[in-house]
Design a protein around this motif. Structure first.
Motif, PDB file in Angstrom:
ATOM      1  N   ALA A  14       0.829  -1.211   0.000  1.00  0.00           N
ATOM      2  CA  ALA A  14       0.000   0.000   0.000  1.00  0.00           C
ATOM      3  C   ALA A  14       0.862   1.259   0.000  1.00  0.00           C
ATOM      4  O   ALA A  14       0.566   2.233  -0.707  1.00  0.00           O
ATOM      5  N   THR A  15       1.937   1.263   0.790  1.00  0.00           N
ATOM      6  CA  THR A  15       2.809   2.435   0.860  1.00  0.00           C
ATOM      7  C   THR A  15       3.551   2.648  -0.451  1.00  0.00           C
ATOM      8  O   THR A  15       3.710   3.789  -0.918  1.00  0.00           O
ATOM      9  N   ALA A  16       4.001   1.565  -1.070  1.00  0.00           N
ATOM     10  CA  ALA A  16       4.694   1.674  -2.357  1.00  0.00           C
ATOM     11  C   ALA A  16       3.759   2.241  -3.416  1.00  0.00           C
ATOM     12  O   ALA A  16       4.158   3.086  -4.230  1.00  0.00           O
ATOM     13  N   ARG A  17       2.511   1.807  -3.412  1.00  0.00           N
ATOM     14  CA  ARG A  17       1.549   2.314  -4.371  1.00  0.00           C
ATOM     15  C   ARG A  17       1.332   3.817  -4.184  1.00  0.00           C
ATOM     16  O   ARG A  17       1.366   4.585  -5.139  1.00  0.00           O
ATOM     17  N   LEU A  45       4.363   2.154 -11.365  1.00  0.00           N
ATOM     18  CA  LEU A  45       3.151   2.392 -10.582  1.00  0.00           C
ATOM     19  C   LEU A  45       2.066   1.387 -10.960  1.00  0.00           C
ATOM     20  O   LEU A  45       1.469   0.739 -10.085  1.00  0.00           O
ATOM     21  N   LEU A  46       1.787   1.234 -12.247  1.00  0.00           N
ATOM     22  CA  LEU A  46       0.755   0.299 -12.681  1.00  0.00           C
ATOM     23  C   LEU A  46       1.098  -1.134 -12.297  1.00  0.00           C
ATOM     24  O   LEU A  46       0.216  -1.936 -11.970  1.00  0.00           O
ATOM     25  N   THR A  47       2.379  -1.459 -12.320  1.00  0.00           N
ATOM     26  CA  THR A  47       2.834  -2.786 -11.909  1.00  0.00           C
ATOM     27  C   THR A  47       2.540  -3.028 -10.432  1.00  0.00           C
ATOM     28  O   THR A  47       1.997  -4.080 -10.050  1.00  0.00           O
ATOM     29  N   VAL A  48       2.876  -2.058  -9.589  1.00  0.00           N
ATOM     30  CA  VAL A  48       2.656  -2.192  -8.145  1.00  0.00           C
ATOM     31  C   VAL A  48       1.168  -2.153  -7.814  1.00  0.00           C
ATOM     32  O   VAL A  48       0.709  -2.840  -6.890  1.00  0.00           O
ATOM     33  N   VAL A  49       0.389  -1.384  -8.566  1.00  0.00           N
ATOM     34  CA  VAL A  49      -1.065  -1.380  -8.365  1.00  0.00           C
ATOM     35  C   VAL A  49      -1.619  -2.793  -8.546  1.00  0.00           C
ATOM     36  O   VAL A  49      -2.448  -3.261  -7.758  1.00  0.00           O
ATOM     37  N   GLY A  50      -1.157  -3.494  -9.575  1.00  0.00           N
ATOM     38  CA  GLY A  50      -1.588  -4.876  -9.775  1.00  0.00           C
ATOM     39  C   GLY A  50      -1.212  -5.767  -8.609  1.00  0.00           C
ATOM     40  O   GLY A  50      -1.983  -6.639  -8.194  1.00  0.00           O
ATOM     41  N   VAL A 190      14.087   2.436  -5.644  1.00  0.00           N
ATOM     42  CA  VAL A 190      14.361   3.070  -4.353  1.00  0.00           C
ATOM     43  C   VAL A 190      13.055   3.417  -3.645  1.00  0.00           C
ATOM     44  O   VAL A 190      12.911   3.208  -2.434  1.00  0.00           O
ATOM     45  N   VAL A 191      12.094   3.940  -4.384  1.00  0.00           N
ATOM     46  CA  VAL A 191      10.801   4.276  -3.786  1.00  0.00           C
ATOM     47  C   VAL A 191      10.136   3.023  -3.227  1.00  0.00           C
ATOM     48  O   VAL A 191       9.605   3.020  -2.112  1.00  0.00           O
ATOM     49  N   VAL A 192      10.166   1.928  -3.982  1.00  0.00           N
ATOM     50  CA  VAL A 192       9.565   0.670  -3.532  1.00  0.00           C
ATOM     51  C   VAL A 192      10.267   0.142  -2.280  1.00  0.00           C
ATOM     52  O   VAL A 192       9.614  -0.306  -1.321  1.00  0.00           O
TER      53      VAL A 192
END
Length: 510
Positions: A14-17, A45-50, A190-192
């Motif tokens: 959730a935080t990564a998204r 972003l779209l990858t992590v949303v999935g 890095v964000v992830v």
């Protein structure tokens, strides 16, 4: 927190998204490698949303390993672009190595396995990119864990070293060094990872700080364009295919080899019996054909120039008002033709139908808030009208065969993907008169053209679209064009094909 538990993995997703949603535009702005198409942040972003959506479907109380595998598999299925595919494989490697009750040493090992998995996903690993950064993160985490650091400290040190090393790492790559930018994929990772570090540390704010990200765009003009013109992505099921009378093949390795002979930016990642294939190529049809090692589905083709030009159409993200086009086809040979007009193309392979989720992915990939959908020969119109993606208006046109999809695409290309273009396409489809031709009788072809041009629906200044199934009929098509030039110079002919399916020859008069 001494151990990585299921709640922490849920918080990580959730935080990564949320962090990528905030960071995507700034990461897009520095995207120059492997293609300067300004979409790395959006793709990750779209990858992590999935991945997050898959996590949200896991029942509460499930073990950490199940939640982590759901995060990875959801990301793999939803992966976009080269960077998204690599990040999905990074998450897959992490999840596969994760045991129950993982403390600092075990998580450090997961980061090491993740780095190796991401590197193995690419046909030609490039130093100075996200792959190098993943190695630095793994080495730093291993050193900290070996020194006795707890889990929050181990991850915090790994992220801090990643931030310190970003500039140096990016400078190793000639393209990034010339453009004087950080690697966009490395920024996204890095964000992830910072999201993971905060998910296990109750003492730190959950929100990922992004003040280190660049605020200015890269100078794309200084970057030499390389690679194929089209991006092809698809899923392939690992059905245990084997060479005749031979051993079972390594599906991932075989796919990387086959895609590597057709283009670049090749990434192939696998998990739970599925492989996600990504390649930049000038021959989308060949890439789709050579991926036939199992069940192919979610096949999407788009022109790299202008990809995600309008930003993501994700709910909650503010993007410019713009129109996009999605075309569905059962003719892989036409995928590049449709994509060249700016459409995101969904290709139906014989092994699997096009489902609503495939259409929804294509609509999102247009980056538009208003999308024109041409069902073509790829999907039933009844299923297409069920598509209702949040935050996007979808107009489904009455174009349920290849000829009508071609004519609709031509009208949209001529008037532009706008409300006027949509109206022009609807009008062209309403006027369209279609005839299937018997190519076995050459004289009947000319007769059919004359009959069509003299029909009551024919008007001055007609446009004739000629759709052919096979290049074996090129001579007949040449005869049609010559006949028009000699007897109907006001009629403009557009030849499309070969389709590889359907009638041998179809004429459409608008």
């Amino acid at each position: 927190m001494d151990l990585l538990d299921a709640a922490a993995v849920r918080a990580w997703a959730a935080t990564a998204r949320s962090a990528l949603d905030e960071a995507a535009d700034r990461i897009d702005a520095v995207n120059v490698f492997p293609v300067a198409d300004s979409d790395t942040g959006t793709n990750v972003l779209l990858t992590v949303v999935g991945g997050l959506e898959a996590v949200e479907r896991v029942p509460l109380g499930a073990p950490v390993t199940e939640v982590a595998r759901a995060f990875a598999r959801g990301a793999l299925i939803a992966a976009r672009g080269n960077s998204g595919v690599i990040v999905s494989q990074y998450l897959t490697g992490f999840a596969r190595a994760l045991p129950d009750g993982a403390g600092a040493p075990e998580v450090a090992r997961c980061l090491d396995v993740a780095a190796r998995a991401a590197r193995e996903a690419t046909a030609e690993p490039q130093e100075g990119t996200v792959l190098t950064l993943a190695d630095v993160v793994a080495a730093t985490a291993r050193t900290a864990a070996d020194a006795g650091a707890d889990l929050p400290t181990t991850l915090a040190e790994a992220v801090a070293e990643a931030l310190r090393s970003l500039g140096r790492i990016s400078g190793l790559h000639p393209t990034l060094r010339a453009a004087r930018v950080l690697d966009a994929g490395a920024c996204a990772l890095v964000v992830v990872l910072d999201a993971l570090a905060r998910a296990v540390d109750d003492e730190r704010p959950a929100r990922v700080p992004l003040d280190w990200l660049p605020t200015t765009s890269a100078q794309h003009a200084s970057v030499e364009a390389t690679g194929g013109a089209f991006e092809v992505m698809l899923l392939v099921s690992d059905d245990g295919s084997a060479a005749p009378d031979g051993p079972r093949i390594d599906t991932g390795a075989e796919l990387r080899s086959r895609m590597g002979s057709l283009g670049d930016s090749v990434a192939v990642v696998g998990g739970d019996g599925w492989w996600h294939v990504h390649v930049h190529t000038d021959d989308p049809a060949a890439a789709i054909a050579r991926a036939r090692l199992g069940r192919r589905e979610q096949v999407l083709v788009r022109l790299l120039a202008g990809a995600h030009a309008g930003g993501s159409a994700l709910p909650g993200r503010v993007g410019s008002e713009r129109w996009g086009v999605v075309v569905c086809t059962a003719a892989p040979d036409l995928a590049g033709w449709y994509a060249s007009s700016g459409a995101v193309v969904v290709v139906r392979c014989p092994e699997a139908p096009v489902r609503t989720e495939h259409l929804a992915r294509a609509v999102t990939d247009t980056g538009a808030t208003h999308v024109v959908l041409l069902p073509g020969s790829g999907v039933e119109r009844d299923e297409a009208v069920l598509l209702q993606p949040p935050g996007v208006v979808v107009d489904v046109l009455d174009a349920c065969d290849e000829m009508r999809a071609c004519v609709g695409s031509l009208a949209l290309a001529g008037a532009g993907p706008t409300s006027l273009g949509c109206s022009a396409a609807q009008a062209a489809l309403a006027r369209l008169d279609v005839r299937t031709i018997d190519v076995a009788a050459p004289q009947s072809v000319t007769d059919a053209v004359e009959t069509l041009l003299r029909s009551p629906r024919a008007t001055a200044g007609e446009s004739l679209t000629v759709l052919l199934q096979d290049t074996a009929h090129d001579g007949i098509v040449d005869g049609i064009v010559a006949h028009l030039a000699a007897h109907h110079p006001g009629v403009e002919a557009t030849v499309v094909g070969p389709t590889g399916h359907g009638p041998a020859l179809v004429l459409g008069l608008d």
